[in-house]
Design a protein around this motif. Structure first.
Motif, PDB file in Angstrom:
ATOM      1  N   ASN A 183     -11.874  -8.340  -6.173  1.00 32.12           N
ATOM      2  CA  ASN A 183     -11.117  -7.866  -5.021  1.00 32.12           C
ATOM      3  C   ASN A 183     -11.144  -6.344  -4.988  1.00 32.12           C
ATOM      4  N   LEU A 184     -11.204  -5.778  -3.796  1.00 23.31           N
ATOM      5  CA  LEU A 184     -11.231  -4.333  -3.654  1.00 23.31           C
ATOM      6  C   LEU A 184      -9.834  -3.798  -3.375  1.00 23.31           C
ATOM      7  N   SER A 185      -9.483  -2.693  -4.026  1.00 22.42           N
ATOM      8  CA  SER A 185      -8.236  -1.990  -3.724  1.00 22.42           C
ATOM      9  C   SER A 185      -8.413  -0.531  -4.089  1.00 22.42           C
ATOM     10  N   VAL A 186      -7.738   0.347  -3.356  1.00 22.35           N
ATOM     11  CA  VAL A 186      -7.860   1.781  -3.602  1.00 22.35           C
ATOM     12  C   VAL A 186      -6.611   2.475  -3.079  1.00 22.35           C
ATOM     13  N   LYS A 187      -6.202   3.546  -3.752  1.00 22.21           N
ATOM     14  CA  LYS A 187      -5.073   4.351  -3.295  1.00 22.21           C
ATOM     15  C   LYS A 187      -5.604   5.627  -2.648  1.00 22.21           C
ATOM     16  N   VAL A 188      -5.018   5.988  -1.505  1.00 18.15           N
ATOM     17  CA  VAL A 188      -5.420   7.184  -0.767  1.00 18.15           C
ATOM     18  C   VAL A 188      -4.226   8.129  -0.715  1.00 18.15           C
ATOM     19  N   ALA A 189      -4.440   9.389  -1.092  1.00 15.07           N
ATOM     20  CA  ALA A 189      -3.392  10.409  -1.080  1.00 15.07           C
ATOM     21  C   ALA A 189      -3.754  11.506  -0.091  1.00 15.07           C
ATOM     22  N   ASN A 190      -2.759  12.025   0.593  1.00 11.18           N
ATOM     23  CA  ASN A 190      -2.947  13.147   1.501  1.00 11.18           C
ATOM     24  C   ASN A 190      -2.528  14.427   0.778  1.00 11.18           C
ATOM     25  N   PHE A 191      -3.518  15.180   0.305  1.00 12.97           N
ATOM     26  CA  PHE A 191      -3.245  16.430  -0.407  1.00 12.97           C
ATOM     27  C   PHE A 191      -3.195  17.634   0.537  1.00 12.97           C
ATOM     28  N   GLY A 192      -3.377  17.389   1.824  1.00 12.28           N
ATOM     29  CA  GLY A 192      -3.331  18.476   2.794  1.00 12.28           C
ATOM     30  C   GLY A 192      -1.913  18.839   3.171  1.00 12.28           C
ATOM     31  N   SER A 193      -1.784  19.862   4.002  1.00 13.64           N
ATOM     32  CA  SER A 193      -0.468  20.340   4.414  1.00 13.64           C
ATOM     33  C   SER A 193       0.029  19.675   5.697  1.00 13.64           C
ATOM     34  N   GLN A 194      -0.844  18.906   6.369  1.00 17.01           N
ATOM     35  CA  GLN A 194      -0.494  18.279   7.635  1.00 17.01           C
ATOM     36  C   GLN A 194      -0.613  16.755   7.525  1.00 17.01           C
ATOM     37  N   PRO A 195       0.140  16.005   8.337  1.00 13.03           N
ATOM     38  CA  PRO A 195       0.006  14.537   8.320  1.00 13.03           C
ATOM     39  C   PRO A 195      -1.343  14.105   8.884  1.00 13.03           C
ATOM     40  N   LEU A 196      -1.786  12.932   8.449  1.00 14.40           N
ATOM     41  CA  LEU A 196      -3.024  12.328   8.951  1.00 14.40           C
ATOM     42  C   LEU A 196      -2.661  11.106   9.783  1.00 14.40           C
ATOM     43  N   THR A 197      -3.443  10.837  10.827  1.00 13.94           N
ATOM     44  CA  THR A 197      -3.193   9.670  11.669  1.00 13.94           C
ATOM     45  C   THR A 197      -4.405   8.745  11.653  1.00 13.94           C
ATOM     46  N   ASN A 198      -4.114   7.460  11.860  1.00 18.07           N
ATOM     47  CA  ASN A 198      -5.145   6.414  11.862  1.00 18.07           C
ATOM     48  C   ASN A 198      -6.034   6.501  10.623  1.00 18.07           C
ATOM     49  N   VAL A 199      -5.383   6.466   9.473  1.00 16.02           N
ATOM     50  CA  VAL A 199      -6.102   6.541   8.196  1.00 16.02           C
ATOM     51  C   VAL A 199      -6.645   5.156   7.852  1.00 16.02           C
ATOM     52  N   SER A 200      -7.926   5.075   7.559  1.00 10.11           N
ATOM     53  CA  SER A 200      -8.541   3.788   7.222  1.00 10.11           C
ATOM     54  C   SER A 200      -9.533   3.977   6.076  1.00 10.11           C
ATOM     55  N   VAL A 201      -9.907   2.868   5.474  1.00 12.87           N
ATOM     56  CA  VAL A 201     -10.868   2.870   4.376  1.00 12.87           C
ATOM     57  C   VAL A 201     -11.877   1.757   4.615  1.00 12.87           C
ATOM     58  N   VAL A 202     -13.130   2.052   4.392  1.00  6.88           N
ATOM     59  CA  VAL A 202     -14.170   1.027   4.345  1.00  6.88           C
ATOM     60  C   VAL A 202     -14.596   0.871   2.895  1.00  6.88           C
ATOM     61  N   GLY A 203     -14.497  -0.333   2.379  1.00  9.85           N
ATOM     62  CA  GLY A 203     -14.914  -0.612   1.005  1.00  9.85           C
ATOM     63  C   GLY A 203     -16.198  -1.423   1.000  1.00  9.85           C
ATOM     64  N   SER A 204     -17.126  -1.061   0.130  1.00 12.08           N
ATOM     65  CA  SER A 204     -18.406  -1.763   0.033  1.00 12.08           C
ATOM     66  C   SER A 204     -18.762  -1.983  -1.423  1.00 12.08           C
ATOM     67  N   ILE A 205     -19.535  -3.028  -1.673  1.00 15.03           N
ATOM     68  CA  ILE A 205     -20.119  -3.249  -2.996  1.00 15.03           C
ATOM     69  C   ILE A 205     -21.628  -3.186  -2.850  1.00 15.03           C
ATOM     70  N   LEU A 206     -22.251  -2.354  -3.677  1.00 16.72           N
ATOM     71  CA  LEU A 206     -23.697  -2.163  -3.656  1.00 16.72           C
ATOM     72  C   LEU A 206     -24.300  -2.662  -4.955  1.00 16.72           C
ATOM     73  N   ASP A 207     -25.579  -3.065  -4.888  1.00 13.34           N
ATOM     74  CA  ASP A 207     -26.276  -3.390  -6.120  1.00 13.34           C
ATOM     75  C   ASP A 207     -26.903  -2.121  -6.690  1.00 13.34           C
ATOM     76  N   GLU A 208     -27.635  -2.267  -7.809  1.00 14.91           N
ATOM     77  CA  GLU A 208     -28.206  -1.099  -8.486  1.00 14.91           C
ATOM     78  C   GLU A 208     -29.185  -0.340  -7.600  1.00 14.91           C
ATOM     79  N   ALA A 209     -29.820  -1.022  -6.662  1.00 15.05           N
ATOM     80  CA  ALA A 209     -30.799  -0.383  -5.787  1.00 15.05           C
ATOM     81  C   ALA A 209     -30.145   0.283  -4.577  1.00 15.05           C
ATOM     82  N   GLY A 210     -28.818   0.145  -4.451  1.00 13.17           N
ATOM     83  CA  GLY A 210     -28.117   0.743  -3.325  1.00 13.17           C
ATOM     84  C   GLY A 210     -28.006  -0.152  -2.112  1.00 13.17           C
ATOM     85  N   ASN A 211     -28.396  -1.415  -2.242  1.00 12.57           N
ATOM     86  CA  ASN A 211     -28.277  -2.362  -1.128  1.00 12.57           C
ATOM     87  C   ASN A 211     -26.833  -2.836  -0.993  1.00 12.57           C
ATOM     88  N   SER A 212     -26.335  -2.886   0.235  1.00 11.55           N
ATOM     89  CA  SER A 212     -24.979  -3.337   0.467  1.00 11.55           C
ATOM     90  C   SER A 212     -24.902  -4.857   0.366  1.00 11.55           C
TER      91      SER A 212
END
Length: 201
Positions: free
Chosen positions: A17-46
């Motif tokens: 299962n994929l999971s990740v934490k995202v932090a906003n280290f900037g000084s302003q709020p971010l909107t519509n924050v999203s993440v795309v998660g992918s798994i690749l093989d050794e050759a870089g194929n998705s």
């Protein structure tokens, strides 16, 4: 990749299962924050892509949010699998170097391994009253029957006197605390110093 192992035998590999934490280290709020998660093989194929639950409307400065995948991936064979996470938001990021995270897991024929102990507290890796201060260990979860044929333990630093002969013991453990509950194998086996620096097997 939501796994605590650095090496994982294929026979014991659960769906990843994929999971990740995202932090906003900037000084302003971010909107519509999203993440795309992918798994690749050794050759870089998705091999697998996940929208990680979609976008969150806003992420304030200094805040952190966790994104979790909506599907899972089962490794089809042995080899290195890379998890790649890319963060997107409406605002242009002035520090794009930290918008992508790459991590990985190596699926092997037979080897289980951890880079760090199982638990955060020293008491939960066997230092404490439950083991009388004599046992250190890591927990490996077996999802199907298998044969344990060998173990290797790294000890630092080798040049210092370790004291008593180190042994390997195999326990069942309490799934909640990680503490040993009973010996699975009655005997303990002495570890022999190998030719590999800092290793006992």
């Amino acid at each position: 990749l939501n796994t605590e192992y650095s090496l994982l035998p294929r026979k014991q590999a659960p769906p990843i299962n994929l999971s990740v934490k995202v932090a906003n280290f900037g000084s302003q709020p971010l909107t519509n924050v999203s993440v795309v998660g992918s798994i690749l093989d050794e050759a870089g194929n998705s091999l697998f892509d996940d929208g990680m639950g979609g976008a969150t409307a806003s992420l304030a400065s200094g805040d952190t949010i966790e994104f979790s995948g909506t599907g899972s991936f089962s490794p089809p064979d042995t080899g290195l699998y890379l998890g790649v996470f890319v963060v997107n938001a409406d605002q242009e990021d002035q520090a794009q170097f930290n918008d992508t995270l790459v991590t990985g897991i190596l699926v092997t024929d037979t080897t289980y391994a951890r880079d760090v102990p199982t638990a955060d507290g020293l008491g939960l890796i066997g230092i404490g009253t439950n083991s009388d201060g004599k046992v250190l260990g890591s927990v490996f979860e077996y999802l199907s029957s298998d044969v344990l044929s060998s173990t290797t333990v790294l000890m630092f630093p080798l040049e210092r006197n370790l004291g008593d002969q180190p042994f390997i013991s195999i326990y069942s453990v309490n799934p909640t605390t990680g503490r040993p509950t009973a010996n699975v194998v009655a005997n303990s086996f002495p570890l022999k110093n190998s030719l590999i620096p800092l290793a006992f097997a």
